[in-house]
Design a protein around this motif. Sequence first.
Motif, PDB file in Angstrom:
ATOM      1  N   GLY A 139       0.960  -1.130  -0.026  1.00  0.00           N
ATOM      2  CA  GLY A 139      -0.107  -0.084  -0.098  1.00  0.00           C
ATOM      3  C   GLY A 139       1.033   1.199   0.143  1.00  0.00           C
ATOM      4  N   TYR A 140       0.457   2.293  -0.727  1.00  0.00           N
ATOM      5  CA  TYR A 140       1.145   3.583  -0.780  1.00  0.00           C
ATOM      6  C   TYR A 140       0.160   4.816  -0.507  1.00  0.00           C
ATOM      7  CZ  TYR A 140       5.716   2.180  -2.922  1.00  0.00           C
ATOM      8  OH  TYR A 140       7.107   1.836  -2.977  1.00  0.00           O
ATOM      9  N   GLY A 141       0.549   5.530   0.713  1.00  0.00           N
ATOM     10  CA  GLY A 141      -0.221   6.624   1.106  1.00  0.00           C
ATOM     11  C   GLY A 141       0.259   7.533   1.684  1.00  0.00           C
ATOM     12  N   LEU A 142      -0.136   8.840   2.323  1.00  0.00           N
ATOM     13  CA  LEU A 142       0.358   9.615   2.911  1.00  0.00           C
ATOM     14  C   LEU A 142       0.374   9.448   4.306  1.00  0.00           C
ATOM     15  CD1 LEU A 142      -0.592  13.151   1.291  1.00  0.00           C
ATOM     16  CD2 LEU A 142       1.579  11.941   1.290  1.00  0.00           C
ATOM     17  N   ARG A 143       1.548   9.721   5.117  1.00  0.00           N
ATOM     18  CA  ARG A 143       1.474   9.911   6.574  1.00  0.00           C
ATOM     19  C   ARG A 143       1.026  11.232   7.036  1.00  0.00           C
ATOM     20  NH1 ARG A 143       5.539  11.372  10.514  1.00  0.00           N
ATOM     21  NH2 ARG A 143       5.581   9.916  12.289  1.00  0.00           N
ATOM     22  N   TYR A 144      -0.110  11.455   7.232  1.00  0.00           N
ATOM     23  CA  TYR A 144      -0.779  12.649   7.770  1.00  0.00           C
ATOM     24  C   TYR A 144      -0.421  12.710   8.950  1.00  0.00           C
ATOM     25  CZ  TYR A 144      -3.827  11.902   3.696  1.00  0.00           C
ATOM     26  OH  TYR A 144      -4.370  11.848   2.554  1.00  0.00           O
ATOM     27  N   ARG A 145       0.195  13.830   9.627  1.00  0.00           N
ATOM     28  CA  ARG A 145       0.484  14.373  11.096  1.00  0.00           C
ATOM     29  C   ARG A 145      -1.058  14.218  11.909  1.00  0.00           C
ATOM     30  NH1 ARG A 145       3.048  19.376  11.794  1.00  0.00           N
ATOM     31  NH2 ARG A 145       3.341  19.313   9.585  1.00  0.00           N
ATOM     32  N   TYR A 146      -2.059  14.938  11.348  1.00  0.00           N
ATOM     33  CA  TYR A 146      -3.577  15.059  11.558  1.00  0.00           C
ATOM     34  C   TYR A 146      -4.325  13.933  10.734  1.00  0.00           C
ATOM     35  CZ  TYR A 146      -1.453  18.912  14.308  1.00  0.00           C
ATOM     36  OH  TYR A 146      -0.869  19.577  15.360  1.00  0.00           O
ATOM     37  N   GLY A 147      -5.051  13.166  11.393  1.00  0.00           N
ATOM     38  CA  GLY A 147      -5.947  12.357  10.588  1.00  0.00           C
ATOM     39  C   GLY A 147      -7.156  12.925  10.864  1.00  0.00           C
ATOM     40  N   ILE A 148      -8.395  12.259  10.557  1.00  0.00           N
ATOM     41  CA  ILE A 148      -9.688  12.862  10.396  1.00  0.00           C
ATOM     42  C   ILE A 148      -9.654  13.516  11.880  1.00  0.00           C
ATOM     43  CG2 ILE A 148     -10.967  10.543  11.314  1.00  0.00           C
ATOM     44  CD1 ILE A 148     -12.279  13.306   8.891  1.00  0.00           C
ATOM     45  N   PHE A 149     -10.451  14.555  11.886  1.00  0.00           N
ATOM     46  CA  PHE A 149     -10.704  15.257  13.448  1.00  0.00           C
ATOM     47  C   PHE A 149     -11.447  14.511  14.391  1.00  0.00           C
ATOM     48  CE2 PHE A 149     -14.273  16.481  10.417  1.00  0.00           C
ATOM     49  CZ  PHE A 149     -15.147  16.313  11.386  1.00  0.00           C
ATOM     50  N   VAL A 173     -18.478  20.099  17.131  1.00  0.00           N
ATOM     51  CA  VAL A 173     -17.021  20.730  17.450  1.00  0.00           C
ATOM     52  C   VAL A 173     -15.981  19.458  17.035  1.00  0.00           C
ATOM     53  CG1 VAL A 173     -15.781  21.676  18.887  1.00  0.00           C
ATOM     54  CG2 VAL A 173     -17.860  21.796  19.288  1.00  0.00           C
ATOM     55  N   GLU A 174     -14.839  20.312  16.134  1.00  0.00           N
ATOM     56  CA  GLU A 174     -13.825  19.584  15.562  1.00  0.00           C
ATOM     57  C   GLU A 174     -12.705  19.706  16.326  1.00  0.00           C
ATOM     58  OE1 GLU A 174     -14.918  21.966  12.965  1.00  0.00           O
ATOM     59  OE2 GLU A 174     -16.708  20.574  12.462  1.00  0.00           O
ATOM     60  N   ILE A 175     -11.942  18.715  16.891  1.00  0.00           N
ATOM     61  CA  ILE A 175     -10.742  18.773  17.545  1.00  0.00           C
ATOM     62  C   ILE A 175      -9.687  17.894  16.826  1.00  0.00           C
ATOM     63  CG2 ILE A 175      -9.795  18.075  19.794  1.00  0.00           C
ATOM     64  CD1 ILE A 175     -12.262  19.559  20.142  1.00  0.00           C
ATOM     65  N   PRO A 176      -8.597  18.800  16.645  1.00  0.00           N
ATOM     66  CA  PRO A 176      -7.348  17.833  15.828  1.00  0.00           C
ATOM     67  C   PRO A 176      -6.934  16.748  16.304  1.00  0.00           C
ATOM     68  CG  PRO A 176      -6.627  20.142  16.816  1.00  0.00           C
ATOM     69  CD  PRO A 176      -8.022  19.948  17.066  1.00  0.00           C
ATOM     70  N   ASP A 177      -6.771  15.686  15.583  1.00  0.00           N
ATOM     71  CA  ASP A 177      -6.407  14.585  15.733  1.00  0.00           C
ATOM     72  C   ASP A 177      -4.923  14.188  15.554  1.00  0.00           C
ATOM     73  OD1 ASP A 177      -6.415  11.627  16.426  1.00  0.00           O
ATOM     74  OD2 ASP A 177      -6.136  11.374  14.259  1.00  0.00           O
ATOM     75  N   PRO A 179     -16.351  19.551   8.172  1.00  0.00           N
ATOM     76  CA  PRO A 179     -16.453  20.783   8.608  1.00  0.00           C
ATOM     77  C   PRO A 179     -17.132  22.055   8.086  1.00  0.00           C
ATOM     78  CG  PRO A 179     -14.247  19.839   8.994  1.00  0.00           C
ATOM     79  CD  PRO A 179     -15.084  19.000   7.850  1.00  0.00           C
ATOM     80  N   GLY A 180     -17.131  22.052   6.765  1.00  0.00           N
ATOM     81  CA  GLY A 180     -17.593  22.920   6.009  1.00  0.00           C
ATOM     82  C   GLY A 180     -19.018  22.667   5.425  1.00  0.00           C
ATOM     83  N   TYR A 181     -19.689  21.469   5.600  1.00  0.00           N
ATOM     84  CA  TYR A 181     -20.749  21.133   5.234  1.00  0.00           C
ATOM     85  C   TYR A 181     -22.200  21.320   6.221  1.00  0.00           C
ATOM     86  CZ  TYR A 181     -23.751  17.608   2.944  1.00  0.00           C
ATOM     87  OH  TYR A 181     -24.888  16.806   2.113  1.00  0.00           O
ATOM     88  N   TRP A 182     -22.556  22.530   5.914  1.00  0.00           N
ATOM     89  CA  TRP A 182     -23.533  23.083   6.762  1.00  0.00           C
ATOM     90  C   TRP A 182     -24.817  22.274   7.034  1.00  0.00           C
ATOM     91  CZ3 TRP A 182     -22.050  25.800  10.542  1.00  0.00           C
ATOM     92  CH2 TRP A 182     -20.812  26.596  10.454  1.00  0.00           C
ATOM     93  N   MET A 183     -25.364  21.834   5.947  1.00  0.00           N
ATOM     94  CA  MET A 183     -26.552  21.072   6.030  1.00  0.00           C
ATOM     95  C   MET A 183     -26.276  19.584   6.917  1.00  0.00           C
ATOM     96  SD  MET A 183     -29.620  21.913   4.581  1.00  0.00           S
ATOM     97  CE  MET A 183     -30.092  21.881   3.088  1.00  0.00           C
ATOM     98  N   ALA A 184     -25.203  19.180   6.644  1.00  0.00           N
ATOM     99  CA  ALA A 184     -24.847  17.794   7.473  1.00  0.00           C
ATOM    100  C   ALA A 184     -24.781  18.247   8.946  1.00  0.00           C
ATOM    101  CB  ALA A 184     -23.696  17.234   7.008  1.00  0.00           C
ATOM    102  N   LYS A 185     -24.346  19.340   9.221  1.00  0.00           N
ATOM    103  CA  LYS A 185     -24.251  19.971  10.621  1.00  0.00           C
ATOM    104  C   LYS A 185     -25.316  20.038  11.182  1.00  0.00           C
ATOM    105  CE  LYS A 185     -19.482  21.249  11.192  1.00  0.00           C
ATOM    106  NZ  LYS A 185     -18.703  22.632  11.291  1.00  0.00           N
ATOM    107  N   THR A 186     -26.510  20.562  10.518  1.00  0.00           N
ATOM    108  CA  THR A 186     -27.564  20.944  10.862  1.00  0.00           C
ATOM    109  C   THR A 186     -28.301  19.677  11.090  1.00  0.00           C
ATOM    110  OG1 THR A 186     -27.724  22.892   9.378  1.00  0.00           O
ATOM    111  CG2 THR A 186     -29.877  21.909  10.098  1.00  0.00           C
TER     112      THR A 186
END
Length: 837
Positions: A156-166, A176-180, A613-620
Amino acid sequence: VESSIPEHMREAWRKYSPQGFKTKDEFEGEVVRHIETTLARSLFNCDELAAYSGTSLAFRDRLIIDWNKTQQRQTFADQKRIYYLSLEFLMGRALDNAMLNVGLKGVAKEGLEDLGFRVEDIISQEHDAALGNGGLGRLAACFLDSLASLNYPAWGYGLRYRYGIFKQEIENGYQVEIPDYWLDFNPWEFPRHDVTVDVQFYGWVNKYTDDEGKQVVSWQDGELVTATAYDAPVPGYGTPTVNNLRLWSSKASSGEFDFSKFNSGEYESAVADQQRAETISAVLYPNDNLERGKELRLKQQYFWCAASLHDIVRRFKKTGRTWDEFPDQVAIQLNDTHPTLAIVELQRILIDKEGLEWPKAWDIVTKTFGYTNHTVLPEALEKWSVPLIQNLLPRHLQLIYEINLYFLQQVERRFPKDRDLLSRVSIIEESTPKMVRMAYLAIVGSHKVNGVAELHSDLIKTTIFKDFVTVYGPDKFTNVTNGITPRRWLHQANPRLSELIASKLGGYDFLKDLTLLNKLEPFIDDKDFKKEWAEIKYANKVRLAQHILKTTGVSVNPKALFDVQVKRIHEYKRQQLNIFGVIHRYITLKGLSAEERKKVAPRVSIFGGKAAPGYWMAKTIIHLINKVGEVINNDPEIGDALKVIFLEDYNVSKAEIIVPASDISEHISTAGTEASGTSNMKFVLNGGLVIGTLDGANIEITREIGEQNIFLFGNLSEDVEDLRHHHFYGNYQVDSELQKVFDLIKSGKFGDESAFGALIAAITEHGDYYLVSDDFDSYRKTQDLIDETFKNQEEWVTKSITSVARMGFFTSDRCINEYADTIWNIEPLAVADEKEA
Ligand code: GPU
């Protein structure tokens, strides 16, 4: 090669090369050694986290021994490898999986007890590796498990994100989103500081004729960013194969890093350069089924594709083979269009660096790549603006234009004078600005394109990729229905059920051949077996009820019907349909007398999932679920008859608790929108029943388990277009029972009604694109049928067992074998010493 120890000096190595623990005593020795030396702790200072760390390091050692052997075996075998390129790998926890896959969980459990710990507590210390959004990333993780379990030579090849999904928290009913930040301590990765690739961005293209009269194209200047490899071992189940997941991390290139800036007092700008480079692999984009065209995302994509391609080509070149053998050694699968630049990058390497002629190079490229499509939603189909690519990757843009020209000339020859067709299939969309259609580029650059469930694979051929079926014929397009790994999603998540099944089937072979589950059918009338089956479900519900109490403070009755919808929050997945149904149920309950209410089947409606985080309808939608829960859960008239729970921060490890505890789960997307779905498979495999639309893999699940064992409702995919048209041009009326729900929301019953206005208006005023109103009636009636059926536990358990017995098809092992046979043309690598699981 020059770094290998000479043959006559290898004896000492062989003598001392570690073998890994096998017994409980050896395990304990390893754990204590790691805690005291690697971690510099002692028995006077060892909490559960330290014990987790020591245990993981002991298992990591074991895995890496097998990893080394696997890599050597694969290199010597000189067989074709598959490289799975994915921007997301939603792996979850590794320790439990490692214990089970190497068959040493029992040893670890006893060993940890001797050292003063419970294995469950130690396992739950681990932070999820959450480098993905949802289904697409989890599918990649299931595929890695199957590839290793089936002994395929695969990376598998991917990116080593320092922050995964919040991390998601709910405050006053809002997400509310908290950094992971998950890398504080990650015992599962190996940094390979010696495996680096310099990746270039920006700059310009220089075309000239050299001294010998040869045309030379060179991409010059710009900036360099270094990719460093981090490897994570991927153990197969019951086999010594340990494959590799290689994730790239970005940092400023040492060649590029401007030390003179330090000396000349430009310290800040030097640091800024460095930070800009590190930003590339800093964070996972938290969108599911949505692409927003941000430059940093494009940088991530190229950075990862370039580093991976360089690595693959480097490995190939060591074999000393000629370029036309490349597709016999290398298969690359593109997980959606995110890695499409890999196609262009390989063409660039072959043309600009290796000096191959265009047709020859392009033939190699197309034989190498396969492309998997995961959606037909227009907002998720990637397009990148030409000016953006021009600036960031000037040479690649030229190559994209040449690929397009080469392709369109082919089309022109076969369909002369069809200018419309040419403009429809052009990789370049003639808009302002011009856009590169990545899916089209992926199709043109691959030899096979597949969808992920039958309906979806049919839909891509008749809608979004219709013209390409005309151009290439139907055979370039195929279906591989998704699957899930039964190791994690049955054996690990539901050990008691796995054990019960094993007791009837005479062992755990079903975990390697899931079709063996059909041997359960003879036990469907076995009273004791059914009783135990029901008891296990109940115990799993008690466990979830405890989790709910601990995390939400709400006490739920484990005897109630647990109705679960956990997945990313999206309008097309229709959590709004579910919560409107819950409100309707509440209205109905309020209209009953206390006597009548006692006769109703009690229900717990459980939701979980993150909104982008930017999907207002989903947050509603999340907000509404939480507000409805507050009202209903605190209504003394309702009591146990109905509870509404929103579980915070749904992720892989929580799914392992939730999935085994459901009676009913909801897979209720508007027909034709959910490409496959994979949690539907997980729930059924754990003995839960499903309420669902005729969408994605629900259709094939129905075919396998039988219509009488699933609760289907709603309009069919072929009718969706007409219904949408009717919303605008017919005399469209919202379902009257749904109108009652809207009236109650508007009365302010669930707090400030204006907060939910957009949700209602989407249906009453803006055309109800997702057909919530059209499906509401049949959804409600199907829920009523579920209530009735649940009252007859005998019948319910029969459905549950029958379904599990017929789920063999949905293992990701079947899925990987199909890819291997029909797309990759690869073989498993024979392994001599198969271990007993
Ligand atoms: N999927 Br595109 C995602 O999870 N994220 C995406 O960005 C895209 C697709 C999902 C599909 O929605 C789901 O139906 C499918 O089961 C899954 O990919 C794996 O194929």
